[in-house]
Write an enzyme that holds these catalytic residues in place. Structure first.
Site, PDB file in Angstrom:
ATOM      1  N   SER A  18       0.803  -1.222   0.000  1.00 44.52           N
ATOM      2  CA  SER A  18       0.000   0.000   0.000  1.00 44.52           C
ATOM      3  C   SER A  18       0.835   1.272   0.000  1.00 44.52           C
ATOM      4  O   SER A  18       0.300   2.358  -0.203  1.00 44.52           O
ATOM      5  CB  SER A  18      -0.937   0.015   1.216  1.00 44.52           C
ATOM      6  OG  SER A  18      -0.192   0.075   2.429  1.00 44.52           O
ATOM      7  N   ARG A  19       2.147   1.154   0.221  1.00 43.01           N
ATOM      8  CA  ARG A  19       2.970   2.360   0.307  1.00 43.01           C
ATOM      9  C   ARG A  19       4.422   2.022  -0.038  1.00 43.01           C
ATOM     10  O   ARG A  19       4.806   0.867  -0.152  1.00 43.01           O
ATOM     11  CB  ARG A  19       2.912   2.954   1.721  1.00 43.01           C
ATOM     12  CG  ARG A  19       3.452   2.018   2.796  1.00 43.01           C
ATOM     13  CD  ARG A  19       3.432   2.633   4.186  1.00 43.01           C
ATOM     14  NE  ARG A  19       4.000   1.739   5.190  1.00 43.01           N
ATOM     15  CZ  ARG A  19       5.297   1.615   5.441  1.00 43.01           C
ATOM     16  NH1 ARG A  19       6.172   2.330   4.739  1.00 43.01           N
ATOM     17  NH2 ARG A  19       5.739   0.786   6.371  1.00 43.01           N
ATOM     18  N   ASP A  67      -1.362  -9.002   8.733  1.00 45.99           N
ATOM     19  CA  ASP A  67      -0.280  -8.646   9.649  1.00 45.99           C
ATOM     20  C   ASP A  67       0.771  -9.733   9.524  1.00 45.99           C
ATOM     21  O   ASP A  67       0.591 -10.848  10.017  1.00 45.99           O
ATOM     22  CB  ASP A  67      -0.809  -8.549  11.076  1.00 45.99           C
ATOM     23  CG  ASP A  67       0.280  -8.196  12.090  1.00 45.99           C
ATOM     24  OD1 ASP A  67       1.466  -8.108  11.699  1.00 45.99           O
ATOM     25  OD2 ASP A  67      -0.051  -8.027  13.272  1.00 45.99           O
ATOM     26  N   ASN A  99       7.654  -8.326   0.748  1.00 51.47           N
ATOM     27  CA  ASN A  99       8.190  -6.977   0.861  1.00 51.47           C
ATOM     28  C   ASN A  99       7.901  -6.316   2.205  1.00 51.47           C
ATOM     29  O   ASN A  99       8.656  -5.425   2.625  1.00 51.47           O
ATOM     30  CB  ASN A  99       7.592  -6.119  -0.265  1.00 51.47           C
ATOM     31  CG  ASN A  99       7.762  -4.638  -0.008  1.00 51.47           C
ATOM     32  OD1 ASN A  99       8.831  -4.070  -0.209  1.00 51.47           O
ATOM     33  ND2 ASN A  99       6.683  -3.991   0.463  1.00 51.47           N
ATOM     34  N   SER A 149      18.042  -6.033   2.489  1.00 54.00           N
ATOM     35  CA  SER A 149      18.563  -4.677   2.645  1.00 54.00           C
ATOM     36  C   SER A 149      20.076  -4.721   2.550  1.00 54.00           C
ATOM     37  O   SER A 149      20.709  -5.701   2.972  1.00 54.00           O
ATOM     38  CB  SER A 149      18.158  -4.097   4.006  1.00 54.00           C
ATOM     39  OG  SER A 149      18.883  -2.912   4.294  1.00 54.00           O
ATOM     40  N   TYR A 162      17.980  -5.556  12.769  1.00 55.20           N
ATOM     41  CA  TYR A 162      17.395  -5.464  11.426  1.00 55.20           C
ATOM     42  C   TYR A 162      18.305  -6.133  10.396  1.00 55.20           C
ATOM     43  O   TYR A 162      17.858  -6.941   9.585  1.00 55.20           O
ATOM     44  CB  TYR A 162      17.185  -3.992  11.081  1.00 55.20           C
ATOM     45  CG  TYR A 162      16.637  -3.740   9.691  1.00 55.20           C
ATOM     46  CD1 TYR A 162      15.280  -3.855   9.426  1.00 55.20           C
ATOM     47  CD2 TYR A 162      17.488  -3.358   8.652  1.00 55.20           C
ATOM     48  CE1 TYR A 162      14.780  -3.613   8.155  1.00 55.20           C
ATOM     49  CE2 TYR A 162      16.995  -3.117   7.381  1.00 55.20           C
ATOM     50  CZ  TYR A 162      15.642  -3.241   7.133  1.00 55.20           C
ATOM     51  OH  TYR A 162      15.154  -2.998   5.870  1.00 55.20           O
ATOM     52  N   ALA A 164      20.637  -8.362  10.897  1.00 52.53           N
ATOM     53  CA  ALA A 164      20.726  -9.807  11.125  1.00 52.53           C
ATOM     54  C   ALA A 164      19.507 -10.528  10.560  1.00 52.53           C
ATOM     55  O   ALA A 164      19.620 -11.605   9.966  1.00 52.53           O
ATOM     56  CB  ALA A 164      20.863 -10.087  12.616  1.00 52.53           C
ATOM     57  N   ALA A 165      18.324  -9.925  10.735  1.00 53.21           N
ATOM     58  CA  ALA A 165      17.100 -10.535  10.198  1.00 53.21           C
ATOM     59  C   ALA A 165      17.157 -10.602   8.675  1.00 53.21           C
ATOM     60  O   ALA A 165      16.784 -11.613   8.063  1.00 53.21           O
ATOM     61  CB  ALA A 165      15.879  -9.736  10.655  1.00 53.21           C
TER      62      ALA A 165
END
Length: 257
Positions: A18-19, A67, A99, A149, A162, A164-165
């Protein structure tokens, strides 16, 4: 008089569509001939606007609430998705773009278990189990694109959890490519650099100093914009990239080479 040929429906699910990057991805893949099902968590109005934009391009589109941090909700989401497909007269999706994400940053020493769990639930656990849940309805020869990322490659203080994930998602993608190869399903991971969106509060987009820092560390001399990313995802879904799988594809303008 020749009969007009209608392109077959090849729906692609884009989470967090949505964004930001998700919106751009959804629109770009529609421009490349795919139907789209986006997910949103709270902003239904924005999701409906994306659906409107895609239908105006001549493709079918819908928006479903999801979610991605709540694995327990995936059964009901899968049922809603199957019902949506049934209304189109089909049973399968062609692709899945994982995403959806959030930006939370904190120094390693101050990262709470709550922040850690939220990041892992969305960026890794959600990706793992949503893909698993939807696997039976991904068509033979379909596509999976996970979004990582450049912070999984470059260490920037404040993004230990972040990064590491996202690094774990990159490893997961290779396993998906290996295990789903017999079904001719490709799995690749797209790796954006710094992109001007509302992600993480929109600092890169809205704060000149932050933007200038990213630009100064980038070979092409600027921060990214959503239109740098969406077309690459569309290419990975296309027939021209059917022989690309298990790959980490960084689209960062050459950030910190």
């Amino acid at each position: 008089m020749t009969e007009e040929r209608v392109a077959p429906s090849r729906p692609v699910v884009v989470t967090g569509g949505s964004r930001g990057l998700g919106r751009n991805v959804a629109v770009n893949i529609a421009k490349n001939g795919f139907d789209v099902i986006i997910t949103y968590q709270t902003n239904e109005a924005a999701a409906k606007q994306v659906v409107k934009e895609i239908t105006e391009l001549g493709r079918k589109a819908s928006a479903l609430k999801l979610d991605t941090s709540d694995v327990a909700s995936f059964d009901s989401f899968s049922a809603s998705l199957r019902a949506d497909l049934a209304q189109r007269g089909i049973e399968h999706i062609f692709g899945l773009v994982n995403n959806a994400g959030i930006g939370l940053d904190a120094p390693f020493a101050d990262t709470s278990e709550e922040v850690f769990d939220r990041l892992l639930n969305i960026h890794l656990k959600g990706v793992f189990f949503l893909t698993q849940k939807l696997l039976p309805i991904i068509s033979e020869g379909g596509r999976i694109v996970n979004v990582s990322s450049a912070l999984a490659r470059v260490s920037l203080p404040g993004y230990a959890a972040y990064g590491a994930a996202k690094a774990a998602v990159e490893t997961l993608t290779r396993y998906l490519a290996k295990e789903l190869g017999p079904r001719k399903i490709t799995a690749n991971v797209l790796v954006p650099g710094g992109v001007e969106t509302d992600f993480g509060g929109g600092a890169l987009r809205d704060i000149p100093e932050v933007n200038a820092f990213i630009a100064s560390q980038t070979a092409l001399g600027r921060a990214g914009v959503p239109d740098d990313i969406g077309p690459v995802v569309a290419a990975l879904l296309s027939d021209s990239h059917r022989w690309v799988t298990g790959q980490r594809i960084e689209v960062s303008g050459g950030w910190q080479l």
